[in-house]
Write a protein that holds these residues in place. Structure first.
Motif, PDB file in Angstrom:
ATOM      1  N   CYS A   1       0.844  -1.191   0.000  1.00  0.00           N
ATOM      2  CA  CYS A   1       0.000   0.000   0.000  1.00  0.00           C
ATOM      3  C   CYS A   1       0.877   1.237   0.000  1.00  0.00           C
ATOM      4  O   CYS A   1       1.848   1.315   0.769  1.00  0.00           O
ATOM      5  CB  CYS A   1      -0.923   0.020   1.216  1.00  0.00           C
ATOM      6  N   VAL A   2       0.570   2.172  -0.882  1.00  0.00           N
ATOM      7  CA  VAL A   2       1.231   3.476  -0.892  1.00  0.00           C
ATOM      8  C   VAL A   2       0.186   4.498  -0.463  1.00  0.00           C
ATOM      9  O   VAL A   2      -0.832   4.683  -1.136  1.00  0.00           O
ATOM     10  CB  VAL A   2       1.783   3.830  -2.281  1.00  0.00           C
ATOM     11  N   ALA A   3       0.413   5.133   0.675  1.00  0.00           N
ATOM     12  CA  ALA A   3      -0.509   6.131   1.219  1.00  0.00           C
ATOM     13  C   ALA A   3       0.109   7.512   1.043  1.00  0.00           C
ATOM     14  O   ALA A   3       1.231   7.752   1.493  1.00  0.00           O
ATOM     15  CB  ALA A   3      -0.792   5.856   2.691  1.00  0.00           C
ATOM     16  N   VAL A   4      -0.610   8.408   0.398  1.00  0.00           N
ATOM     17  CA  VAL A   4      -0.085   9.747   0.123  1.00  0.00           C
ATOM     18  C   VAL A   4      -1.062  10.792   0.630  1.00  0.00           C
ATOM     19  O   VAL A   4      -2.280  10.655   0.480  1.00  0.00           O
ATOM     20  CB  VAL A   4       0.196   9.925  -1.387  1.00  0.00           C
ATOM     21  N   VAL A   5      -0.526  11.836   1.248  1.00  0.00           N
ATOM     22  CA  VAL A   5      -1.353  12.960   1.696  1.00  0.00           C
ATOM     23  C   VAL A   5      -1.657  13.837   0.487  1.00  0.00           C
ATOM     24  O   VAL A   5      -0.752  14.324  -0.191  1.00  0.00           O
ATOM     25  CB  VAL A   5      -0.648  13.772   2.792  1.00  0.00           C
TER      26      VAL A   5
ATOM     27  N   THR B   1       3.061  22.574  -5.559  1.00  0.00           N
ATOM     28  CA  THR B   1       4.098  21.755  -6.184  1.00  0.00           C
ATOM     29  C   THR B   1       4.338  20.478  -5.389  1.00  0.00           C
ATOM     30  O   THR B   1       4.519  19.407  -5.961  1.00  0.00           O
ATOM     31  CB  THR B   1       5.403  22.559  -6.306  1.00  0.00           C
ATOM     32  N   GLY B   2       4.353  20.578  -4.063  1.00  0.00           N
ATOM     33  CA  GLY B   2       4.587  19.402  -3.236  1.00  0.00           C
ATOM     34  C   GLY B   2       3.525  18.333  -3.438  1.00  0.00           C
ATOM     35  O   GLY B   2       3.831  17.134  -3.481  1.00  0.00           O
ATOM     36  N   LEU B   3       2.269  18.749  -3.566  1.00  0.00           N
ATOM     37  CA  LEU B   3       1.194  17.778  -3.777  1.00  0.00           C
ATOM     38  C   LEU B   3       1.325  17.107  -5.134  1.00  0.00           C
ATOM     39  O   LEU B   3       1.137  15.888  -5.254  1.00  0.00           O
ATOM     40  CB  LEU B   3      -0.170  18.476  -3.672  1.00  0.00           C
ATOM     41  N   ARG B   4       1.634  17.882  -6.163  1.00  0.00           N
ATOM     42  CA  ARG B   4       1.795  17.275  -7.489  1.00  0.00           C
ATOM     43  C   ARG B   4       2.940  16.263  -7.486  1.00  0.00           C
ATOM     44  O   ARG B   4       2.822  15.172  -8.049  1.00  0.00           O
ATOM     45  CB  ARG B   4       2.054  18.351  -8.540  1.00  0.00           C
ATOM     46  N   ALA B   5       4.056  16.632  -6.849  1.00  0.00           N
ATOM     47  CA  ALA B   5       5.218  15.742  -6.828  1.00  0.00           C
ATOM     48  C   ALA B   5       4.923  14.464  -6.059  1.00  0.00           C
ATOM     49  O   ALA B   5       5.204  13.353  -6.532  1.00  0.00           O
ATOM     50  CB  ALA B   5       6.415  16.477  -6.218  1.00  0.00           C
ATOM     51  N   SER B   6       4.360  14.601  -4.865  1.00  0.00           N
ATOM     52  CA  SER B   6       4.142  13.413  -4.031  1.00  0.00           C
ATOM     53  C   SER B   6       3.071  12.497  -4.608  1.00  0.00           C
ATOM     54  O   SER B   6       3.209  11.266  -4.575  1.00  0.00           O
ATOM     55  CB  SER B   6       3.786  13.815  -2.602  1.00  0.00           C
ATOM     56  N   CYS B   7       2.000  13.061  -5.174  1.00  0.00           N
ATOM     57  CA  CYS B   7       0.959  12.224  -5.766  1.00  0.00           C
ATOM     58  C   CYS B   7       1.484  11.499  -7.005  1.00  0.00           C
ATOM     59  O   CYS B   7       1.134  10.335  -7.253  1.00  0.00           O
ATOM     60  CB  CYS B   7      -0.270  13.061  -6.114  1.00  0.00           C
TER      61      CYS B   7
END
Length: 235
Positions: free
Chosen positions: A76-80, A87-93
Motif C-alpha cells: 500500500c502506498v498512502a499519500v497525503v 508543487t509538493g502535492l503534485r510531486a508526491s501524488c
C-alpha cells in the motif's frame, strides 16, 4: 488488508514546507515504523522521490543490485493529497502513483484532516463547551486553509478573517496566524507516518468515503486561455 506501507507527505507549505517518506509494517492493529526520511524546506518536498528511495533502501524494501533475492515490497502506498503546497502535492501524488503502479500496490489518498482527526477528536473530548476543532494550514498570498471536524474545507484571507462564534480547539502549522475567542490550542500540527497509514486503512475498510489519490486543490486554476484564443494546430 495491507501489511507494508510506503507513506509520502509533501503537503506542508510556506515556512512549514517539508518532505516525509516512511515505511511501516502492520501486525494486526499495530503499526511499526521501519524507516523514515524527513527533510525541511520546499526542495525536500519537491524531491520526495529521493526521500522515498532512501526510506525504501533503509527498510530493505528496495531491489539490491547483483542479487537474486527479491526484496519485500509495500502493498500500500498512502499519500497525503492536501490541502497544501501546490508543487509538493503534485510531486508526491505523482511519485505515489508511479511507485504503486510499478509494484502493484494499493494507492490510497488521505487528507491532512483525515489523518489527524482521531487525535483531534480525542483531544476535543477532554474539553467541555467547545464548538469543535479547526485545522489551519499554510497557503499562499496571505491566506490559510481551514478544515473542520465536519469535513468542511476553505481558503481564507488572514487579513479578512473573522473568528466563528464559540470556543474552538485549533490545530495546524498556521494556527497562530488567526485570532480566536479564547481558543484551546492543540499541539497537533502535521500528521505523522502512522496517522497517515491508519487513515489509509480506514479508507480501505470503507470507514472513510472514496477520495482519489490526486492533489486536493481548494482554489480554481489560475491559468487562463489567451485573449485571442489558442494558436491553430500546425499543418
Amino acid at each position: 488488508m495491507p501489511a507494508r506501507f510506503l507513506v509520502l507527505d509533501a503537503s506542508p507549505a510556506g515556512e512549514a514546507a517539508r518532505g516525509l517518506a516512511a515505511c511501516l509494517d502492520r501486525h494486526g492493529p499495530a503499526l511499526s515504523l521501519v524507516s523514515q526520511c524527513e527533510e525541511a524546506g520546499k526542495q525536500a518536498a519537491e524531491g520526495i522521490n529521493l526521500l522515498a528511495a532512501r526510506a525504501l533502501e533503509q527498510a530493505g524494501w528496495a531491489t539490491q543490485p547483483h542479487t537474486d533475492t527479491p526484496a519485500p515490497k509495500p502493498d500500500c502506498v498512502a499519500v497525503v493529497v492536501g490541502p497544501g503546497s501546490f508543487t509538493g502535492l503534485r510531486a508526491s501524488c505523482a511519485v505515489a502513483a508511479g511507485y504503486a503502479l510499478g509494484v502493484g500496490a494499493e494507492l490510497v489518498g488521505v487528507s491532512r484532516a483525515e489523518a489527524l482527526a482521531p487525535a483531534l477528536d480525542t483531544e476535543l473530548a477532554r474539553h467541555d463547551g467547545l464548538a469543535g476543532w479547526l485545522l489551519v494550514t499554510s497557503a499562499r498570498r496571505g491566506r490559510v486553509f481551514i478544515q473542520d471536524h465536519q469535513g468542511g474545507l476553505q481558503a481564507v484571507s488572514v487579513a479578512d478573517w473573522q473568528p466563528p462564534a464559540g470556543r474552538w480547539l485549533v490545530a495546524g502549522d498556521a494556527a497562530e496566524a488567526l485570532t480566536f475567542d479564547h481558543p484551546v490550542r492543540s499541539a497537533s500540527s502535521t500528521p505523522d507516518a502512522a496517522q497517515i497509514a491508519r487513515a489509509a486503512l480506514r479508507r480501505l475498510a470503507g470507514d472513510l468515503p472514496p477520495l482519489p489519490a490526486l492533489p486536493l486543490y481548494v482554489d480554481p486554476p489560475e491559468a487562463k486561455l489567451p485573449a485571442d484564443g489558442l494558436r491553430a494546430a500546425p499543418v
